[in-house]
Design a protein around this motif. Structure first.
Motif, PDB file in Angstrom:
ATOM      1  N   ILE A 137       0.830  -1.209   0.000  1.00 29.32           N
ATOM      2  CA  ILE A 137       0.000   0.000   0.000  1.00 29.32           C
ATOM      3  C   ILE A 137       0.867   1.263   0.000  1.00 29.32           C
ATOM      4  N   GLU A 138       2.019   1.215   0.664  1.00 29.13           N
ATOM      5  CA  GLU A 138       2.877   2.402   0.728  1.00 29.13           C
ATOM      6  C   GLU A 138       3.643   2.627  -0.568  1.00 29.13           C
ATOM      7  N   GLU A 139       3.610   1.651  -1.461  1.00 32.44           N
ATOM      8  CA  GLU A 139       4.304   1.775  -2.745  1.00 32.44           C
ATOM      9  C   GLU A 139       3.315   1.731  -3.912  1.00 32.44           C
ATOM     10  N   GLY A 140       2.031   1.989  -3.622  1.00 38.01           N
ATOM     11  CA  GLY A 140       0.985   1.911  -4.648  1.00 38.01           C
ATOM     12  C   GLY A 140       1.204   2.910  -5.780  1.00 38.01           C
ATOM     13  N   SER A 141       0.751   2.546  -6.977  1.00 37.73           N
ATOM     14  CA  SER A 141       0.831   3.458  -8.118  1.00 37.73           C
ATOM     15  C   SER A 141      -0.382   3.218  -9.008  1.00 37.73           C
ATOM     16  N   GLN A 142      -0.627   4.114  -9.949  1.00 38.21           N
ATOM     17  CA  GLN A 142      -1.719   3.993 -10.922  1.00 38.21           C
ATOM     18  C   GLN A 142      -1.739   2.559 -11.490  1.00 38.21           C
ATOM     19  N   GLY A 143      -2.869   1.894 -11.351  1.00 36.06           N
ATOM     20  CA  GLY A 143      -3.000   0.553 -11.930  1.00 36.06           C
ATOM     21  C   GLY A 143      -2.599  -0.559 -10.978  1.00 36.06           C
ATOM     22  N   SER A 144      -2.236  -0.208  -9.729  1.00 38.03           N
ATOM     23  CA  SER A 144      -1.838  -1.285  -8.820  1.00 38.03           C
ATOM     24  C   SER A 144      -2.933  -1.600  -7.803  1.00 38.03           C
ATOM     25  N   LEU A 145      -2.928  -2.846  -7.362  1.00 41.71           N
ATOM     26  CA  LEU A 145      -3.872  -3.356  -6.371  1.00 41.71           C
ATOM     27  C   LEU A 145      -3.118  -3.608  -5.065  1.00 41.71           C
ATOM     28  N   SER A 146      -3.664  -3.084  -3.943  1.00 37.00           N
ATOM     29  CA  SER A 146      -3.021  -3.293  -2.638  1.00 37.00           C
ATOM     30  C   SER A 146      -4.049  -3.829  -1.654  1.00 37.00           C
ATOM     31  N   PHE A 147      -3.565  -4.056  -0.413  1.00 34.64           N
ATOM     32  CA  PHE A 147      -4.509  -4.425   0.631  1.00 34.64           C
ATOM     33  C   PHE A 147      -4.102  -3.712   1.912  1.00 34.64           C
ATOM     34  N   LEU A 148      -5.080  -3.558   2.832  1.00 34.39           N
ATOM     35  CA  LEU A 148      -4.811  -2.978   4.144  1.00 34.39           C
ATOM     36  C   LEU A 148      -5.354  -3.936   5.188  1.00 34.39           C
ATOM     37  N   SER A 149      -4.445  -4.480   6.015  1.00 27.95           N
ATOM     38  CA  SER A 149      -4.899  -5.430   7.033  1.00 27.95           C
ATOM     39  C   SER A 149      -4.486  -4.913   8.410  1.00 27.95           C
ATOM     40  N   ASN A 150      -3.233  -4.522   8.545  1.00 28.62           N
ATOM     41  CA  ASN A 150      -2.675  -4.058   9.806  1.00 28.62           C
ATOM     42  C   ASN A 150      -3.018  -2.578   9.997  1.00 28.62           C
TER      43      ASN A 150
END
Lengths: 348, 348, 348
Positions: free
Chosen positions: C30-43
């Motif tokens: 999530i801290e390295e996200g960019s246009q077109g990327s998929l992330s997740f947030l759990s912690n």
């Protein structure tokens, strides 16, 4: 493969007690014997199993005195253990026999192969290589230029031997071992970077050496890294450049020997032990697992332990003493209290 | 290959003292010199060998003052050691030169190879791979999909590079090394079993890195495991997922670095040392062999030893003190006796 | 591969908050996200990144309460972490899918291959081998005679399996691992040399086991070296002959287990730890990195450290005490001085 008790007795120069036609087609431990299996009894501790085993044939010592009836056929020999080992060897020799050249493999026109050689598919043999008689080079092995292999050498699948290395007779090298890769030598530059020091030596392995899986033996910077005859090296061992390992020395898994160290003859090194660079280890030294050798060992035939190392008995004692430290500290505290009281009284 | 003293002097910008036609065809240590061999003298300690060596030609420093007559031809240069290293490099470059595509190998139509590339037999190059100019891929190497190799890379026989990894220029990877295998990541399930956490990152290796035989560098879970430019890694080293190793850091054989640890620049790690997960090691740290690092090192350029680690001097002192424990215990026993006597007297 | 937020929500049984047409083609932290990327947030610690990330889509927990506006499309699911892991798995399954037989490879006429098997170029499959359905044998692997591989097994490039070994379903073995090489067994001769003890057993690996790169697992002398179902073994681990490793046990990199040791279930062994031969380690034991186990562990579920090992808390305390030794010695010296003064006074 099926054999009768009589066949085996003939081979081992033994005598049959029971049914000479009892037939076996597999090997087992005596406590795991089953119909058709051959076992041996050497250690008296296991004798009770002799009276209950389902093994069809059991090899025993000539001097064994039965204390009960047995349901199995016995073969009596001078030494049951070594007789059984001879059988295992013959069994393995027959089972693992291979010869001929499988295709596709790569054999340079400038290589010389002896009689009865096996070269597996996808093995690579370079220019100037010599392979002795009855040697086996399994698939996916790579032998670089000008390497010499003796007679009756076995390179299991995926062994790599870099250029110019020399390997003696009856040597066995297990899968993934790397012989002759560059020593770890770099000269520091003023800007903090390193320049590679070319490693132009080789590795020389004597007769009857065995090298375990994924072990690495680096070539010398100049001259040779030498493994003397009869040394046995286990898996995942690191032997650095210019090391010399004495005859009949045994090195257990994951031990590491740093550059230019010289290990004597008949040394026994335990697993994960390490020897620092440029040291000498006296003949017959016994080095406990995980020991760290940071100075030369000059007295032969002694046992050592600890990191850094000390005489093994001292190492054991040091561990006991360290564990008693809380107790020692308590005694000192007690003394401090007593002295303080005495001093007070004294001052009154 | 045969060279005269004059040839070599020209190459090294040196001056000949003796026979410019003296010819050599091999390299040797000065103490092992023989007819036709070339040696060098750099360390003053070895100077006595200069007067007895059988080497045909010896490279020496410009400022060397002879104290006796020599039987060999000298070549005087600014720095004999580095001149010799230059020679070794040229010798190795010529000897180990390879180019062209050997058959059978497997090169996917979607791979792109640069100029003057060597691909050995039984090497495998997958779709989407890019190989830079002058790179050498020895037999039995496997390069998975979308890997990028820079210029002048050498992969010795049997190197495996998993998909998506990136390898810079002038990188040397020795036999059996594995780059980009899955990081060791598992999520525990309620029943005590584990589920694999997919490892979808990669490994990025900077320019001028050398990786030893059978070393393993795991791919990141996400993102990259990074080896920065100029780092030198010895044999059988374990580099776990998401580790970062700084520029010009040197790691000796069998050292291990756990997941997500970040090693600084110019760090020197001894053999069999270990770093626990998620730690940071300051630039220029010197870590003794077999050291166990279980917390981050924040002060740069310090030396450390022991498992668990402490400042190197403290570690040495702790070892001395531990060995003196039996003596200390004796002193405490003596004190207890004295106190007991004093107390008795006191009570009388 | 490109997916919309709606596609992913359908797959994960989640709900879209934002643009269902938001499309992604890569994965990122999530801290390295960019246009077109998929992330997740759990912690929860990473929640601030949610409000600044450039990722196009982020998977979050159903119960997440937004404290600011977000610029990204959210997919709400029961458990964001495990949902993301499911996605990664699918992604890897698609990316790494392989089937079919590449040429040239070597498949003996006496081998039996299941459905949908992949055999890479330069792989070698011997007589009597059975390979289950959906298994993948990458290039440069070697499978010796009479080996059995289950269904859905993956052998990455350069794995060697010696004869007679048995490998269960869903097993993953990474590059360079060697299964079934000879155990390290030698009988001493009177002249100091050794005779090889033939190693005629095998290795049996249960279902769902993972074995890391360049790990070595030796065959039993007789019987089997056994790795039970669900065990996970990291890189460069040594498993000696006749060892037994319990179900769901996890062994970190460069650990070593000596011959005939029996490791229980759910044991966790840290990196570079070692176990001596013939020992038993109780279920659920937790063994710290670099620990040396030199006697059997009988109490289950305890934590241990040090070499030689002790209970982990004692090990920590022993380290503290050792570091306090200079201080303790000083206290003893002080006491000696005081006693000496008292004694003198007493004698006056």
């Amino acid at each position: 493969m099926q054999f009768t008790a009589r066949d085996i007795a003939l081979l081992l120069n033994g005598t049959v007690e029971g049914d000479p036609q009892a037939s076996v087609d597999k090997l087992s431990k005596i406590e795991e014997g089953s119909q058709g299996s051959l076992s041996f009894l050497s250690n008296a501790k296991y004798e009770p199993h002799l009276y209950t085993t389902a093994a069809s044939v059991v090899i025993v010592n000539n001097d064994l005195k039965l204390t009960q009836a047995v349901n199995t056929t016995l073969i009596r020999v001078e030494n049951a253990y070594s007789a059984f080992t001879i059988l295992l060897e013959k069994y393995n020799t027959v089972r693992l026999h291979k010869s001929g050249i499988e295709q596709p493999c790569f054999i340079h026109a400038g290589a010389q192969l002896g009689q009865e050689v096996y070269v597996g598919a996808f093995a690579y043999i370079s220019d100037g290589v010599t392979v002795g008689d009855n040697s086996k080079i399994y698939p996916n092995c790579y032998i670089a230029g000008n390497v010499t292999l003796g007679n009756n050498v076995t390179l299991f699948p995926g062994v790599t031997v870099y250029h110019d290395c020399v390997i003696g007779d009856n040597v066995i090298i297990h899968s993934g071992a790397v012989i002759g890769s560059d020593g770890f030598g770099f000269a520091p530059n003023a800007d903090g970077s390193y320049s590679k020091i070319p490693q132009i030596g080789n590795v020389v392995i004597g007769n009857d050496v065995e090298v375990g899986s994924n072990t690495t033996i680096d070539r010398a910077t100049m001259g040779s890294t030498i493994i003397h005859a009869g040394a046995k090296i286990d898996n995942l061992v690191q032997v650095a450049h210019n090391v010399e390992i004495g005859a009949n020395t045994v090195i257990a898994g994951q031990a590491g020997i740093s550059g230019s160290a010289k290990i004597g003859e008949r040394v026994m090194m335990g697993g994960q032990a390490g020897v620092a660079g440029h040291l000498t280890i006296a003949d017959g030294s016994q080095i406990n697992a995980q020991t760290g050798i940071n100075s030369s060992i000059k007295e032969p035939n002694k046992k050592w332990g600890g990191s850094p190392y000390q005489p093994y008995q001292d190492y054991l004692r040091a561990n006991v003493n360290t564990r008693r430290l809380p107790d020692l500290e308590k005694r000192v505290r007690e003394l401090e209290k007593l002295i303080s009281e005495l001093t007070k009284k004294d001052e009154q």
